[in-house]
Design an enzyme around this catalytic site. Structure first.
Site, mmCIF file in Angstrom:
data_model
loop_
_atom_site.group_PDB
_atom_site.id
_atom_site.type_symbol
_atom_site.label_atom_id
_atom_site.label_comp_id
_atom_site.label_asym_id
_atom_site.label_seq_id
_atom_site.Cartn_x
_atom_site.Cartn_y
_atom_site.Cartn_z
ATOM 1 C CD GLU A 142 32.093 58.528 35.612
ATOM 2 O OE1 GLU A 142 32.267 57.461 36.223
ATOM 3 O OE2 GLU A 142 32.791 58.904 34.657
ATOM 4 C CG ASN A 162 39.073 59.438 36.941
ATOM 5 O OD1 ASN A 162 38.986 58.958 38.074
ATOM 6 N ND2 ASN A 162 38.705 58.770 35.861
ATOM 7 C CD GLU A 163 40.195 54.682 36.341
ATOM 8 O OE1 GLU A 163 39.930 54.364 35.168
ATOM 9 O OE2 GLU A 163 39.822 54.010 37.325
ATOM 10 C CE1 TYR A 199 34.482 50.607 40.383
ATOM 11 C CE2 TYR A 199 36.520 51.239 39.285
ATOM 12 C CZ TYR A 199 35.272 51.570 39.789
ATOM 13 O OH TYR A 199 34.816 52.867 39.693
ATOM 14 C CD GLU A 259 36.458 55.860 39.840
ATOM 15 O OE1 GLU A 259 36.312 54.793 39.193
ATOM 16 O OE2 GLU A 259 36.699 56.957 39.302
ATOM 17 C CD GLN A 319 29.724 55.888 38.939
ATOM 18 O OE1 GLN A 319 28.755 56.553 38.646
ATOM 19 N NE2 GLN A 319 30.789 55.796 38.133
HETATM 20 O O1 AHR Z 1 33.155 54.097 37.833
HETATM 21 C C1 AHR Z 1 33.200 53.850 36.461
HETATM 22 C C2 AHR Z 1 34.540 54.188 35.843
HETATM 23 O O2 AHR Z 1 35.517 53.365 36.404
HETATM 24 C C3 AHR Z 1 35.058 55.575 36.074
HETATM 25 O O3 AHR Z 1 34.558 56.491 35.161
HETATM 26 C C4 AHR Z 1 36.541 55.412 35.906
HETATM 27 O O4 AHR Z 1 37.292 56.284 36.715
HETATM 28 C C5 AHR Z 1 36.787 53.961 36.265
HETATM 29 O O5 AHR Z 1 37.473 53.303 35.282
#
Ligand code: AHR
Length: 496
Positions: free
Chosen positions: A27, A176-177, A242, A295, A352
């Site tokens: 990103e 995205n999101e 995450y 992600e 990432q």
């Molecule tokens: O990876 C960082 C961020 O996490 C990304 O931009 C987003 O898609 C997610 O919230």
């Protein structure tokens, strides 16, 4: 010392481990794309391949990187692809925005450069389109620019910009999101908007695999309900995971160590549950919808201003964090889950790829080093494209306060022979493992990734603190092998 027995089940194949499960995510955030990957063609500090850091590209190639998602993330929903094509003078300087950061963005890394990077790495490109601040037409044009063989104005422009050959991008994310940074939609309105985008994109590129934005259970169920009659318009459903509850990057307790590992393990459940919703929603419809975990990874409090333990640990937030041996163990646990779910999980992208969040590669000026997660991924290489096999823990102890076994493994059989990757999840106890490997020849390779402490890290000053070493594997009776695993370690054994 833990005594345990693991058995590889030749009679229980799960499915093929797609190389797409070992995808990555680049990103335009912090020093990931700019500085980490791209330093430009006039850089005098580090050698480059036409602007991409040579040391980083070579390391990534050896990891490897079968799939690469770009340009975001939240950045994608502000990204206008036209800003990043043409001569340097034609590139627009815009606000580069993602996750609360605002930077001057000269768009020197655009579509053609990204495709060149994919070619250097041998990676399949996965482009995330802009729904948040873009339009259906803008995204259709990007698809046409990249892929069309018809001699249109956009194809001629692509040729004038250096690529007569189309890029043939298959994977396209539709936003995205979008439940958050991508427009704060509710699931129903996103589902309707998605339909419009997907319909028009399919007209432009019938071979496109379109990725719809998913989120949590409630959103996913609502999206699937709203679009139940239109599921043919989606090929993959994107979810993100995450791990945020394990305390700080370096100074974590034993309890927090196990909390992070439990979060990594729960990733599989989230995939399994989402697959179940998709299955129910498809009913008798034979169309396939895969899960795109596009992600995933550790996000420590030092690299965020939200979530648990978010008192300011580091200012300003750069989205960079230290990657320890604990993070590597968590990675191996997640990968085990990916293999278990490889019949429904279509792709996955670690967040990432360089410098930012759970990065396998870090840079600082001319220095580059690899994190323990890098080696973990590399040790899984023989599994790519192979058939996943079930592994049973037939005897062994569990981790403190947990029902799960302390030592687990994932196995596969493919062109490299039979491969097994084992994880000793225990914080402090080593393990003596008996492995019933089934029909195998000799050990052709055996590597161990271990460290004195789960808090061990590599750095510019000490790049080789955590590194794989060879592992002794002894024959221990017919089809049986014995190996010793230190606490919090990972091993891969390849049998010929
Ligand atoms: O990876 C960082 C961020 O996490 C990304 O931009 C987003 O898609 C997610 O919230």
């Amino acid at each position: 010392m833990i005594e345990t027995t693991l058995m590889i089940r030749d009679d229980a194949p799960i499915g093929t481990i797609s190389p797409r499960l070992y995808g990555h995510f680049a990103e335009h955030l912090g020093r990931c794309c700019y500085d980490g990957l791209w330093v430009g063609t006039k850089n005098a500090v580090v050698p480059t391949y036409n602007g991409f850091r040579k040391d980083v590209v070579d390391a990534l190639k050896a990891m490897p990187v079968p799939l690469l998602r770009w340009p975001g993330g939240c950045y994608a929903d502000h990204y206008h692809w036209r800003d990043g094509i043409g001569t340097a003078e034609q590139r627009a300087v815009r606000l580069g925005m993602s996750c609360g950061l605002q930077v001057e963005d000269d768009n020197s890394l655009g579509t053609h450069e990204f495709m060149a990077l994919c070619r250097l790495l041998g990676a399949e490109p996965y482009l995330a389109g802009n729904m948040g601040s873009g339009s259906v037409q803008e995204m259709c044009d990007w698809v046409e620019y990249c892929n069309t063989r018809v001699n249109t104005n956009l194809a001629r422009e692509r040729t004038a910009n250096g690529s007569a050959e189309p890029f043939d991008v298959v994977l396209w994310g539709v936003g995205n999101e979008n439940w958050g940074c991508g427009g704060n939609y509710d699931a129903e309105s996103y589902a309707r908007e998605y339909r419009r985008y997907a319909t028009m994109l399919r007209h432009v590129e019938p071979r496109a695999q379109l990725v719809a934005c998913g989120h949590d259970d409630a959103w996913n169920l609502e999206f699937l309900k709203t679009n139940q009659r239109h599921l043919g318009l989606m090929d993959h459903f994107s979810i993100h995971r995450y791990w945020i509850n394990g305390g700080t990057e370096l100074d974590f307790s034993e309890e927090q160590y196990y909390t992070l590992l439990a979060e990594a393990e729960a990733t599989e459940d989230f995939v399994r549950r989402t697959a179940e919703y998709i299955r129910e929603s498809l009913g008798t419809n034979t169309h396939k919808v895969g899960i795109a975990l596009d992600e995933w990874g550790v996000w420590h409090p030092e690299a965020r201003s939200w979530g648990p333990d978010n008192e300011l640990h580091r200012s300003p937030i750069t989205y960079e964090q230290a990657g320890t041996m604990r993070d590597a163990v968590a990675t191996a646990i997640a990968l085990e889950g990916f293999h278990h779910q490889c019949d429904v999980l279509a792709l996955a992208n670690l967040a990432q790829i360089v410098n930012v969040l759970h990065a396998p590669v870090m840079t600082e000026g001319a220095a580059m080093w690899l994190t323990p997660t890098y080696y973990t991924l590399q040790m899984h290489t023989p599994h790519l494209g192979a058939m996943a096999l079930k592994v049973d823990v037939t005897e062994g102890s569990s981790m403190p306060g947990h029902v799960n076994a302390a030592v687990t493994a994932t196995a596969s059989t493919g062109q490299h022979g039979k491969t097994v990757t084992l994880v000793n999840r225990h914080f402090s106890e080593s393990a003596s493992v008996r492995l019933a490997a089934g029909a195998v020849g000799q050990v052709v390779n055996a590597m161990l990734l271990a460290s004195d402490s789960p808090r061990a890290v590599n750095s510019a000053q000490d790049p080789d603190c955590v590194k794989p070493v060879s592992l002794a594997v002894q024959a221990d009776g017919a089809g049986q092998w014995r190996l010793e695993l230190p606490a919090h370690s990972i091993a891969t054994v390849v049998f010929g």
